[in-house]
Design a protein around this motif. Structure first.
Motif, PDB file in Angstrom:
ATOM      1  N   SER A 321       0.834  -1.212   0.000  1.00  0.00           N
ATOM      2  CA  SER A 321       0.000   0.000   0.000  1.00  0.00           C
ATOM      3  C   SER A 321       0.866   1.257   0.000  1.00  0.00           C
ATOM      4  O   SER A 321       0.484   2.282  -0.555  1.00  0.00           O
ATOM      5  CB  SER A 321      -1.018  -0.005   1.143  1.00  0.00           C
ATOM      6  OG  SER A 321      -0.375  -0.136   2.380  1.00  0.00           O
ATOM      7  N   TYR A 324       1.885   1.634  -3.561  1.00  0.00           N
ATOM      8  CA  TYR A 324       0.727   2.074  -4.358  1.00  0.00           C
ATOM      9  C   TYR A 324       0.651   3.598  -4.382  1.00  0.00           C
ATOM     10  O   TYR A 324       0.425   4.207  -5.433  1.00  0.00           O
ATOM     11  CB  TYR A 324      -0.535   1.472  -3.726  1.00  0.00           C
ATOM     12  CG  TYR A 324      -1.840   1.869  -4.386  1.00  0.00           C
ATOM     13  CD1 TYR A 324      -2.315   1.182  -5.506  1.00  0.00           C
ATOM     14  CD2 TYR A 324      -2.616   2.911  -3.872  1.00  0.00           C
ATOM     15  CE1 TYR A 324      -3.518   1.540  -6.100  1.00  0.00           C
ATOM     16  CE2 TYR A 324      -3.816   3.278  -4.458  1.00  0.00           C
ATOM     17  CZ  TYR A 324      -4.271   2.585  -5.568  1.00  0.00           C
ATOM     18  OH  TYR A 324      -5.457   2.946  -6.155  1.00  0.00           O
ATOM     19  N   GLN A 415      -7.840   2.350   0.861  1.00  0.00           N
ATOM     20  CA  GLN A 415      -7.306   2.677  -0.466  1.00  0.00           C
ATOM     21  C   GLN A 415      -7.959   3.931  -1.045  1.00  0.00           C
ATOM     22  O   GLN A 415      -7.318   4.685  -1.764  1.00  0.00           O
ATOM     23  CB  GLN A 415      -7.508   1.490  -1.397  1.00  0.00           C
ATOM     24  CG  GLN A 415      -6.762   1.663  -2.699  1.00  0.00           C
ATOM     25  CD  GLN A 415      -6.776   0.403  -3.543  1.00  0.00           C
ATOM     26  OE1 GLN A 415      -6.961  -0.691  -3.039  1.00  0.00           O
ATOM     27  NE2 GLN A 415      -6.573   0.569  -4.838  1.00  0.00           N
TER      28      GLN A 415
END
Ligand code: F0G
Length: 458
Positions: A321, A324, A415
């Motif tokens: 993450s 990302y 997210q």
């Protein structure tokens, strides 16, 4: 399945307050353009730090209820001690209220005027505690660690040649210990390889110098070793972390990072005499050796946190993450410190604000614009945090990089929060010519980033 999901579900929520650009403009002004002075409730996405901001698990909260608050020898202490000993192999475990308390004790034992203490990069409190004793804090990260665009997998490595040169130059008697920060927070959250820790260990052995880890983010470092170092992919993050600790004579840890707690720290030692002296110092300012300035319930939360953080599913999500966010920013053309590290993405603010000189504090200017535009709070790691004033000329001596750190609290944001951050920073990037520089109006001499006041340049 290719999708890596958040490996938890949410049981309790904390509402976020939405503000307008106009409101944020006023808030910024009231805070003297220093995000540390903004009330947290006026922040939408708080990426100021990953420290003490983790969401605790149901097991940790259950442990909080079980906390034994006895002054001496509490059950919670024994549980905590056992977990730390099994993880690190260190015979002496001292709880402290946070990392810098461990640092203060360590440097009181080893530092002092005339001493020189090398590190890959000292974190701000580590440097300040070291210098507070009169010792000199020296950063010896490899050259690639100073180049945001270098893709070296272990940019946190301490340069073995520079270390030997330093020891020879100042004399071994002036180097009381060598420290390695894992991951290297001030240098972009970059990991240190096992090979590098082994090499530094050999040098320390040759000169009889103890090696310490600043191990705040030991689990993220271990997982990045698993992903990036040849011959390590078959091992568990726990096994790798155990080897990291086995190579050291001690460690300071802020449990507010990979301990997954809101408060707490640890000082680990192998030397019995030093441990005795450290215990005495602990009692002086922190508390008795079985609670060290913490409540029993905090020790419980740490005992669970230090185990949960090594869960491979958690670490896979955590590291993925972070990457990302980095990849999303790169797609917008934003330059970051590459490759993404463990706990944060570091924007190259010198590139983002090419129109500003280091004296106009591009990192601080970018922080203000991120907050004004989207309510995002980040921290500057550049000339405000690490700039030094030349006593002769009064001018600022600038550090090698001007960075803005987006630190990601553990298990807190989803997210879609991160997608919002990517979109917002992309918009700020498209209008970057309009970002105004700042000047310092008022600042203390030590750790000035916390309280300095700024004004926008016209
Ligand atoms: N060492 C490192 C590498 C750190 O990142 C920190 C804290 C400390 C020591 C001190 O620990 O805060 O518990 O006293 N870093 C936080 C941050 C504050 O935002 O990176 P502490």
């Amino acid at each position: 399945m290719k999708t890596i999901i958040e490996p938890f579900r949410i049981k309790m929520v904390e509402p976020l307050k939405l503000t307008t650009v106009e409101q944020r403009q006023q808030i910024l002004k009231n805070a003297f353009y220093n995000p540390f002075l903004i009330p947290a409730e006026d922040v939408l996405i708080d990426l100021l730090t990953d420290s003490g901001t983790s969401a605790m698990s149901s097991e940790q909260w259950a442990g909080m209820i079980r906390g034994d608050e006895s002054y001496a020898g509490a059950k919670s202490w024994y549980r905590f001690e056992k977990v730390l000993k099994e993880l690190t192999g260190m015979p002496y475990v001292l709880p402290t209220h946070q990392g810098r308390a461990s640092e203060r004790i360590l440097f009181e034992l080893y530092g002092g005027p005339g001493k020189v203490i090398p590190n890959n990069n000292h974190f701000d409190t580590t440097r300040a505690n070291c210098e507070h004793t009169g010792a000199e804090a020296v950063d010896l990260v490899i050259e690639e660690g100073k180049q945001p665009q270098s893709k070296h997998p272990f940019k946190g490595n301490l340069d073995p040649e520079k270390l030997e040169q330093l020891i020879k130059r100042v004399g071994v008697e002036r180097v009381p210990l060598v420290m390695i920060t894992v991951t290297n927070n001030s240098g972009g959250g970059q990991p240190v390889s096992l090979e590098n820790i082994r090499t530094i260990r050999q040098i320390c052995d040759r000169y009889g110098i103890p090696l310490f880890l600043d191990a705040c983010r030991f689990a993220e470092n271990a997982y990045l070793i698993k992903l990036r170092e040849s011959g390590q992919s078959h091992r568990t993050a726990r096994e790798i972390a155990q080897e990291m600790f086995s190579l050291a004579d001690g460690a300071t840890i802020s449990a507010k990072k990979d301990g997954l707690v809101n408060i707490g720290g640890v000082l680990l030692l192998r030397d019995a005499q030093k441990a005795q002296a450290a215990g005495n110092l602990l009692i002086l300012t922190e508390g008795f050796v079985t609670y060290g300035g913490l409540a029993g319930r905090d020790l419980e939360a740490m005992a669970y946190g230090f185990q949960e953080v090594l869960d491979e599913g958690y670490l896979e999500y955590r590291i993925r993450s972070t990457a990302y966010l980095g990849e999303g920013l790169i797609r917008h053309g934003v330059r970051i410190v590459e490759p993404p590290g463990g706990h944060a993405i570091y924007i190259d603010a010198a590139h983002f604000c090419e129109h500003l000189t280091p004296d106009q504090f591009p990192g601080q200017a970018l922080l203000c614009e991120l907050y004004r535009h989207a309510g995002i709070r980040a921290v500057e790691i550049g000339s405000v945090m690490f700039g030094k004033i030349d006593p002769q000329t009064g001018r600022t001596i600038h550090p090698p990089m001007q960075l803005v750190r987006l630190a990601i609290p553990r298990r807190v944001y989803t997210q879609s929060h991160i997608d919002y951050v990517i979109e917002a920073i992309g918009e700020v990037f498209d209008n970057r010519q309009n970002i105004k520089g700042v000047r310092i109006v008022e600042a203390p001499t030590v750790l000035r980033h916390f309280t300095a006041k700024f004004a926008l340049l016209d």
